[in-house]
Design a protein around this motif. Structure first.
Motif, PDB file in Angstrom:
ATOM      1  N   GLY A   1      77.451  27.822  20.548  1.00  0.00           N
ATOM      2  CA  GLY A   1      78.466  27.941  21.583  1.00  0.00           C
ATOM      3  C   GLY A   1      79.695  28.652  21.063  1.00  0.00           C
ATOM      4  O   GLY A   1      79.628  29.457  20.141  1.00  0.00           O
ATOM      5  N   SER A   2      80.831  28.340  21.645  1.00  0.00           N
ATOM      6  CA  SER A   2      82.086  28.969  21.259  1.00  0.00           C
ATOM      7  C   SER A   2      82.480  28.554  19.849  1.00  0.00           C
ATOM      8  O   SER A   2      82.192  27.432  19.420  1.00  0.00           O
ATOM      9  N   PRO A   3      83.146  29.425  19.107  1.00  0.00           N
ATOM     10  CA  PRO A   3      83.535  29.107  17.726  1.00  0.00           C
ATOM     11  C   PRO A   3      84.671  28.098  17.685  1.00  0.00           C
ATOM     12  O   PRO A   3      85.453  27.983  18.641  1.00  0.00           O
ATOM     13  N   PRO A   4      84.790  27.350  16.594  1.00  0.00           N
ATOM     14  CA  PRO A   4      85.882  26.381  16.457  1.00  0.00           C
ATOM     15  C   PRO A   4      87.223  27.039  16.169  1.00  0.00           C
ATOM     16  O   PRO A   4      88.249  26.368  16.188  1.00  0.00           O
ATOM     17  N   VAL A   5      87.218  28.340  15.876  1.00  0.00           N
ATOM     18  CA  VAL A   5      88.460  29.073  15.629  1.00  0.00           C
ATOM     19  C   VAL A   5      88.440  30.369  16.426  1.00  0.00           C
ATOM     20  O   VAL A   5      87.381  30.911  16.742  1.00  0.00           O
ATOM     21  N   LYS A   6      89.612  30.862  16.747  1.00  0.00           N
ATOM     22  CA  LYS A   6      89.727  32.153  17.413  1.00  0.00           C
ATOM     23  C   LYS A   6      89.830  33.239  16.334  1.00  0.00           C
ATOM     24  O   LYS A   6      89.445  33.023  15.195  1.00  0.00           O
ATOM     25  N   ARG A   7      90.342  34.387  16.723  1.00  0.00           N
ATOM     26  CA  ARG A   7      90.577  35.438  15.735  1.00  0.00           C
ATOM     27  C   ARG A   7      91.556  34.901  14.694  1.00  0.00           C
ATOM     28  O   ARG A   7      92.590  34.330  15.045  1.00  0.00           O
TER      29      ARG A   7
ATOM     30  N   VAL B   1      84.447  35.619  18.020  1.00  0.00           N
ATOM     31  CA  VAL B   1      83.150  35.946  18.594  1.00  0.00           C
ATOM     32  C   VAL B   1      82.817  34.955  19.695  1.00  0.00           C
ATOM     33  O   VAL B   1      83.401  33.870  19.791  1.00  0.00           O
ATOM     34  N   THR B   2      81.877  35.333  20.535  1.00  0.00           N
ATOM     35  CA  THR B   2      81.564  34.495  21.685  1.00  0.00           C
ATOM     36  C   THR B   2      80.627  33.348  21.339  1.00  0.00           C
ATOM     37  O   THR B   2      80.686  32.291  21.963  1.00  0.00           O
ATOM     38  N   HIS B   3      79.762  33.547  20.338  1.00  0.00           N
ATOM     39  CA  HIS B   3      78.782  32.522  20.024  1.00  0.00           C
ATOM     40  C   HIS B   3      78.616  32.360  18.524  1.00  0.00           C
ATOM     41  O   HIS B   3      78.558  33.348  17.784  1.00  0.00           O
ATOM     42  N   VAL B   4      78.533  31.125  18.107  1.00  0.00           N
ATOM     43  CA  VAL B   4      78.268  30.795  16.711  1.00  0.00           C
ATOM     44  C   VAL B   4      77.352  29.573  16.672  1.00  0.00           C
ATOM     45  O   VAL B   4      77.210  28.852  17.667  1.00  0.00           O
ATOM     46  N   VAL B   5      76.728  29.366  15.543  1.00  0.00           N
ATOM     47  CA  VAL B   5      76.076  28.090  15.268  1.00  0.00           C
ATOM     48  C   VAL B   5      77.097  27.266  14.494  1.00  0.00           C
ATOM     49  O   VAL B   5      77.643  27.739  13.486  1.00  0.00           O
ATOM     50  N   ALA B   6      77.378  26.075  14.950  1.00  0.00           N
ATOM     51  CA  ALA B   6      78.477  25.327  14.344  1.00  0.00           C
ATOM     52  C   ALA B   6      78.254  23.828  14.408  1.00  0.00           C
ATOM     53  O   ALA B   6      77.495  23.318  15.239  1.00  0.00           O
ATOM     54  N   THR B   7      78.933  23.139  13.524  1.00  0.00           N
ATOM     55  CA  THR B   7      79.018  21.685  13.536  1.00  0.00           C
ATOM     56  C   THR B   7      80.229  21.293  12.711  1.00  0.00           C
ATOM     57  O   THR B   7      80.939  22.164  12.182  1.00  0.00           O
TER      58      THR B   7
ATOM     59  N   MET C   1      80.335  26.926  10.317  1.00  0.00           N
ATOM     60  CA  MET C   1      79.945  27.867  11.359  1.00  0.00           C
ATOM     61  C   MET C   1      79.333  29.130  10.767  1.00  0.00           C
ATOM     62  O   MET C   1      79.604  29.486   9.619  1.00  0.00           O
ATOM     63  N   ALA C   2      78.477  29.762  11.571  1.00  0.00           N
ATOM     64  CA  ALA C   2      77.900  31.060  11.222  1.00  0.00           C
ATOM     65  C   ALA C   2      77.846  31.889  12.494  1.00  0.00           C
ATOM     66  O   ALA C   2      77.297  31.440  13.507  1.00  0.00           O
TER      67      ALA C   2
END
Length: 304
Positions: free
Chosen positions: A38-44, A127-133, A180-181
């Protein structure tokens, strides 16, 4: 007459065990871990960093350096290689502090302090999508537990969905470790030093290697996966995920390789994938490309 020495020793042992168990639980031993797309935990973000080549177990020294300059700032670590494929002295990573996020500007005095301390400055896109936890960051032991518990879950999640996710970032802030990736624009997450290494390797091998561009396609390069060198061996739990929240997952499966598989988070690309990539367009021509790493892509790092 009771053996008071033995009784005292037993009580002391029990108290020690209880304390150790409580400490491990507080550090996150049984914390719930949910991996999502989903969305990343951080912006630019704009961050100050130092780049190193060497065993990942040495990254702690850079963390101390960056916190000595900005102790209240969020720390970020980026890992680019798999030490099972890449010799320890050649593994690449960057460690630093986040200076600003989104539209905010970095504090000029703080920026000068980092530059005077030998840090470089770089920006990562949103970015719009990342794999994160994420994982709790309450004690020093939380880092060891987090690395040991999180990366096997990321590995399983990415493998099952045949995603292309790299490099791997760890962000330490607000009592949490964000893992995140990115699933897109991966090339933009390579600091200039890594790009120079890739160009040098490409020139040395005299080979024409296509790069990991700003799309979410997997390159044929190296990747990342952290584990044995940074923590003790701990059992990994079974993965929990929420498929209904996996936004855009199908798109990234299609644009990554259909024959991708993991072995400890490394990407094994098939010949069919390469043919598929050659037949498909490479995305927006305005997006910047990156000369590809020369090893296989990984997701998280296990050293010898």
């Amino acid at each position: 007459m009771p053996d008071w020495v033995g009784v005292c020793a037993l009580i002391s042992l029990l108290l020690s065990l209880i304390t150790a168990a409580a400490f491990a639980l507080f550090s996150g031993l049984l914390s719930d871990i949910t991996v999502l797309t989903g969305s990343p935990p951080v912006k630019r973000i704009t961050f100050a960093y130092k780049y190193r080549e060497g065993p990942y177990r040495h990254c702690g020294q850079l963390i101390k350096e960056t916190l000595s300059v900005g102790p209240k700032l969020s720390c970020i670590c980026i890992f680019y290689d798999d030490p099972k494929k890449v010799p320890g002295p050649q593994c690449r990573y960057a460690v630093g502090s986040i200076l600003s996020e989104g539209e905010n500007k970095a504090d000029e005095e703080l920026l000068k302090s980092y530059e005077m301390s030998g840090f470089n400055v770089f920006s990562f896109p949103e970015v719009t999508h990342v794999v994160a936890t994420s994982f709790p960051h309450r004690t020093f032991f939380s880092v060891l537990l987090g690395v040991r518990r999180v990366y096997p879950l990321l590995e399983q999640y990415i493998k099952e969905r045949r995603l292309c996710a790299h490099p791997f970032l760890e962000i330490y802030r607000a009592g949490r470790i964000q893992f995140m990736a990115p699933l897109a624009r991966q090339g933009d997450f390579y600091v200039p030093e890594v790009r120079r290494v890739e160009r040098r390797l490409s020139e040395d091998s005299d080979s024409d290697v296509s790069g990991a561009d700003s799309n979410s396609e997997c390159s044929s390069g190296s990747g990342v996966l952290l584990s044995d060198s940074r923590e003790s061996s701990l059992a990994a739990p079974s993965v929990r995920s929420v498929p209904t929240q996996d936004q855009g997952e199908r798109d990234y499966r299609g644009r990554s390789s259909g024959g991708t598989s993991f072995k400890g988070l490394h990407w094994e690309q098939t010949g069919g994938q390469q043919a598929e990539r050659e037949e498909q367009p490479h995305g927006d021509s305005n997006q910047k490309g990156l000369e590809a790493p020369t090893q296989e892509w990984w997701g998280v790092v296990e050293e010898e």
